[in-house]
Write an enzyme that holds these catalytic residues in place. Sequence first.
Site, short mmCIF file in Angstrom:
data_model
loop_
_atom_site.label_atom_id
_atom_site.label_comp_id
_atom_site.label_asym_id
_atom_site.label_seq_id
_atom_site.Cartn_x
_atom_site.Cartn_y
_atom_site.Cartn_z
N GLU A 126 0.80 -1.19 0.14
CA GLU A 126 -0.24 0.08 -0.05
C GLU A 126 0.93 1.01 0.17
O GLU A 126 2.28 1.10 0.13
CB GLU A 126 -0.89 0.02 1.15
CG GLU A 126 -1.97 -0.92 1.05
CD GLU A 126 -2.89 -1.14 2.31
OE1 GLU A 126 -2.79 -0.38 3.18
OE2 GLU A 126 -4.03 -1.82 2.17
N HIS A 242 -9.35 9.70 3.56
CA HIS A 242 -8.88 8.71 2.32
C HIS A 242 -8.89 9.22 0.96
O HIS A 242 -9.90 9.74 0.52
CB HIS A 242 -9.54 7.48 2.41
CG HIS A 242 -9.08 6.20 2.07
ND1 HIS A 242 -8.99 5.98 0.75
CD2 HIS A 242 -8.35 5.13 2.56
CE1 HIS A 242 -8.21 4.66 0.38
NE2 HIS A 242 -8.10 4.16 1.54
N ARG A 288 -1.00 9.10 2.09
CA ARG A 288 -2.25 9.61 1.77
C ARG A 288 -2.57 10.78 1.69
O ARG A 288 -3.41 11.71 0.81
CB ARG A 288 -3.13 8.80 2.79
CG ARG A 288 -3.45 7.45 2.61
CD ARG A 288 -4.29 6.98 3.82
NE ARG A 288 -4.28 5.28 3.35
CZ ARG A 288 -4.97 4.89 4.19
NH1 ARG A 288 -5.48 4.96 5.46
NH2 ARG A 288 -5.05 3.41 3.82
N HIS A 349 -11.50 9.69 6.91
CA HIS A 349 -11.33 8.08 7.16
C HIS A 349 -10.73 7.88 8.50
O HIS A 349 -11.20 6.79 9.03
CB HIS A 349 -10.23 7.70 6.06
CG HIS A 349 -9.96 6.26 6.11
ND1 HIS A 349 -10.87 5.41 5.86
CD2 HIS A 349 -8.86 5.56 6.35
CE1 HIS A 349 -10.37 4.26 5.83
NE2 HIS A 349 -8.99 4.28 6.10
N ARG A 384 -1.32 8.92 9.43
CA ARG A 384 -1.14 7.43 9.47
C ARG A 384 -0.51 6.64 8.47
O ARG A 384 -1.27 7.04 7.33
CB ARG A 384 -2.36 6.78 10.00
CG ARG A 384 -2.25 5.09 10.14
CD ARG A 384 -3.67 4.89 10.89
NE ARG A 384 -4.68 5.05 10.23
CZ ARG A 384 -5.29 4.01 9.03
NH1 ARG A 384 -4.31 2.82 8.98
NH2 ARG A 384 -6.26 4.29 8.43
C1 SIN Z 1 -7.75 0.76 2.87
O1 SIN Z 1 -7.88 -0.33 2.72
O2 SIN Z 1 -7.12 1.49 1.97
C2 SIN Z 1 -7.72 1.21 4.47
C3 SIN Z 1 -6.72 0.65 5.27
C4 SIN Z 1 -6.41 1.70 6.03
O3 SIN Z 1 -7.01 2.74 6.37
O4 SIN Z 1 -5.58 1.62 6.89
#
Ligand code: SIN
Length: 537
Positions: A126, A242, A288, A349, A384
């Site tokens: 990610e 998010h 993010r 988020h 985060r």
């Molecule tokens: C996501 O799946 O993008 C959310 C996971 C997160 O907020 O850490």
Amino acid sequence: MIPRYLVDFDVAELTKLEADVLIIGSGIAGLYTAIKAAEDRNVLLITKKALMESNTRYAQGGIAAVTSDEDTPASHMQDTLIAGAGLCEPEAVRALVHEGPEGIQELIRLGTAFDREDGELALTREGAHSHRRILHANGDATGYEVVRALSEQVAAHPAIEVWEECMVIDLLTEHGECIGALVQRPDGERLYVTANATILCSGGSGQLFRYTTNPDIATGDGIAMAYRAGAAVRDMEFVQFHPTALCYPGAPRFLISEAVRGEGAMLRNIHGERFMEQYDSRQELAPRDIVARAIVHEMERTQATFVYLDITHEPPERVKQRFPTIYRTCLSFGLDMTTDWIPIAPAAHYMMGGVQTNLYGESSIARLFACGEVSSTGVHGANRLASNSLSEAIVFGSRIIDRLHSLPPLAGHTLLAYGDNRAELLASSVVEERHRLQETMVRYAGVRRHGEGLQAALDELQGQMPIFKAAVTSREEIEFANLLTCALLVTDGALLREESRGAHYREDFPKTDDSVWHKHVQQRREQGITEECVHDI
Ligand code: SIN
């Protein structure tokens, strides 16, 4: 001023119950700490909806921990510190990255079935992670699988009593320590519970904003209650948006996991052009806050209310198998992500700030602990790192349980009573008040902020203060009072922090200013707002 208690009461008139450990909330933090605490204590777990309903349930992407030989805790730590933009507490991050892998093994022992490939744990990537280290379950239903496994354990455990549909109104304190909580049952009856330790696991406050990936229950109850009780809360100005929530007529702001970009999805503006390269060399996999701001900028530049997420180049079977929930949900709105670009926009988020704790989850009030999104352990700093939240809950949940062993028994307490002569009913509908607050926060305290706007937000929010003088009775009224408390904390913190850092972006102070602001912002009901140093490595 926000009052000490939301309601008038006299405990002499209320039924009293006792528990060794009182846990408030039933996401990963509440379920996990309940199971651990119940190894040698009686636990009462109170949740305001059903046991399975929580923010965790909707977590898609997964849970970050080092489980591969190609990865190291030092690398996970480095990625977390970089995303946190200078405000992470290094010792808290160290605990996270070193103790996370054992926490994963414990989740597996407790019945969580993470996805596997060739017998090994399947790992994805990610944004802002330098390695593939995100575990997931049923493709994109990680949170659901975790709460399924843990809630089964909780429901069957003889030492855990669960109260569903019960609203905790306030924490009870006496002589500087938390002695339990005032609770309202679904039929309106109020009672009080005393406990040797009270653990807040009540999640975040996404409902502060009109556009959020969070469910309706994310109303910041734990943060607001702890603040009213006098606990220090910290870093409330840092709200994570998010980057990719579904933005389509008639559809909710459904989360489109960061893992979709981790598997190669691209962002395109409404003209079909990729744009992330102009904003960050890491492109779609930048942290993010950077991606969310880039999207908002691109939406404004193209005068559109969304941009597109495109994963149509991936083999359709792979997309369906890897993201079954997202695929099905988009399809229910007529969008086939294997052939269509998905319209998305940022949405609130995650709350990085919360009830300030030390490395053992202890708040500034004796016997009061906080775990999960409600807490500010220092792990997340100003932004985060994706998928660190579930790991944080299990690491700090275990640490809290270790700490319980050193707590002396609760001494007898005098009979508490509190009265503000609240008789008035709220003049306007609480549903409308909540919408007004959400509009204010979206307009002035969202992805981009400005001093003038933040001041306007404070003025609007001050106009909603009559809730604190009203005789609140319903869950909706209590939730609104909690949201208003959190909104004031976010806005006050954002106004004070005259710089841009992580998720907090001020158009009037667009630069990060380490010479003045390499600090946390701490807020306490009686002491007001102060600054606190970040501990260096
Ligand atoms: C996501 O799946 O993008 C959310 C996971 C997160 O907020 O850490």
